[in-house]
Design an enzyme around this catalytic site. Sequence first.
Site, mmCIF file in Angstrom:
data_model
loop_
_atom_site.group_PDB
_atom_site.id
_atom_site.type_symbol
_atom_site.label_atom_id
_atom_site.label_comp_id
_atom_site.label_asym_id
_atom_site.label_seq_id
_atom_site.Cartn_x
_atom_site.Cartn_y
_atom_site.Cartn_z
ATOM 1 N N GLU A 1 0.591 -0.810 -0.063
ATOM 2 C CA GLU A 1 -0.091 0.035 0.346
ATOM 3 C C GLU A 1 1.032 1.162 -0.103
ATOM 4 O O GLU A 1 0.670 1.991 -0.482
ATOM 5 C CB GLU A 1 -1.044 -0.043 1.537
ATOM 6 C CG GLU A 1 -2.165 -1.313 0.976
ATOM 7 C CD GLU A 1 -2.764 -0.646 -0.042
ATOM 8 O OE1 GLU A 1 -2.910 0.334 -0.724
ATOM 9 O OE2 GLU A 1 -3.818 -1.489 -0.255
ATOM 10 N N TYR B 1 -6.225 7.209 3.751
ATOM 11 C CA TYR B 1 -6.422 5.169 2.548
ATOM 12 C C TYR B 1 -5.758 4.505 3.056
ATOM 13 O O TYR B 1 -6.357 4.087 3.600
ATOM 14 C CB TYR B 1 -6.235 6.091 1.548
ATOM 15 C CG TYR B 1 -5.108 5.344 0.577
ATOM 16 C CD1 TYR B 1 -7.069 4.526 0.019
ATOM 17 C CD2 TYR B 1 -4.517 4.118 0.405
ATOM 18 C CE1 TYR B 1 -6.647 3.098 -0.514
ATOM 19 C CE2 TYR B 1 -4.248 3.439 -0.001
ATOM 20 C CZ TYR B 1 -5.148 2.599 -1.073
ATOM 21 O OH TYR B 1 -5.548 1.549 -1.194
ATOM 22 N N ASP C 1 -9.409 5.842 -2.374
ATOM 23 C CA ASP C 1 -8.706 6.183 -2.979
ATOM 24 C C ASP C 1 -9.501 6.667 -5.013
ATOM 25 O O ASP C 1 -10.392 6.815 -4.929
ATOM 26 C CB ASP C 1 -7.470 4.821 -3.598
ATOM 27 C CG ASP C 1 -7.874 3.996 -4.404
ATOM 28 O OD1 ASP C 1 -9.306 3.940 -4.642
ATOM 29 O OD2 ASP C 1 -7.657 3.488 -5.139
#
Length: 353
Positions: A45, A128, A146
């Site tokens: 991520e 996020y 996102d």
Amino acid sequence: MPGAAPLNRPEAGALLAWYDRHRRRLPWRALPGEKADPYRVWLSEIMLQQTTTVAAAPYFLRFLTRFPDVAALAGAPVEEVLKLWAGLGYYARARNLHACAKAVMDRHHGIFPSSEAELLTLPGIGPYTAAAVAAIAFDLKATPMDGNWERVVARLFAVEEPLPGSKPRLRTLSGTLTPDERPGDFAQAVMDLGATICTPKRPACVLCPWATACEARAKGIQDSLPRKAAKPAKPERFGAAFWARRPDGAILLRRRPPKGLLGGMTELPTTPWGPRLDRDTVLTQAPFPADWRIRTGVVTHVFSHFALTLEVFAADLPQTAVAPEGAWWAAPASIDSEALPSVFRKAVELARR
DNA sequence: GAGGCGTGGGG
DNA sequence: TCCCCAAGCCT
């Protein structure tokens, strides 16, 4: 509107069924039925922030080989992390990645926390990423919104207000979609949908499991959503880099300041980047007085907020030349494994021609 | 909260 | 060629 088919509700189950048939195989993704590894989810991520899956994949595999777990990453010097990150961009991510690994070791005994609130306190983890790790690694109900989510939801509900002003509304709408069951798979399903079907240009609506629920498609405006404010043009900057070579072939390299643009990365000695300067002024910035010869051609490189044109000057220095403070002589074979950002790899290539 | 912060690929 | 874009965060 008589005759128009009523829209369905966007059901999570329909998207999950599509995901079970079409999920993308990505190197950080657990196989169906396999338990996710929080370290891999987190590492991926961070790499995927503002970065395509294609660009991130080889870096992810190299990192996993060199740093198989959070303890290995935390125990490495940050310079080595920057070397492995070189070329991927947004280098604060690499510095924060290392700081986060150390924080997980120190504050959490090497175990990633699962709650969004705790994840948010860690370096490099924002709203996020906290939601993504909670959902994907721990299957907790969270909504990692996102660019994919923004696009999918803007179209699904035909939100015509432009970004970024529409973000709060998109967030509210997103939250209503996330199911109690399989929230992790659902989050990945939305991302896959955005990456392969609900694409920025020419979305493949005929293949979309939510087509009959999509308000933008019903109105025929899916291609124009989400709307965004126009971006200002990038300013131009100029500079020169210096290729100083000793008789044994060693090249002078330098460490950039720890923060800011390309922070902590390795560079060729360079002038500051700004308005174009004449040759004499440029050479006052050289690391040594020497017979500097300009290389034919220039390096052009586009950063996030300006475009750079770089000239390269080369000179041969005596073996006794002493490296200035913050610089060192690097063996030619070691240069390729240095923490050189792409702009300086281009400069090296030009200098070697 | 607006701006700083990379890179490479695709239309 | 140029412009847009990609699983954002930090200050």
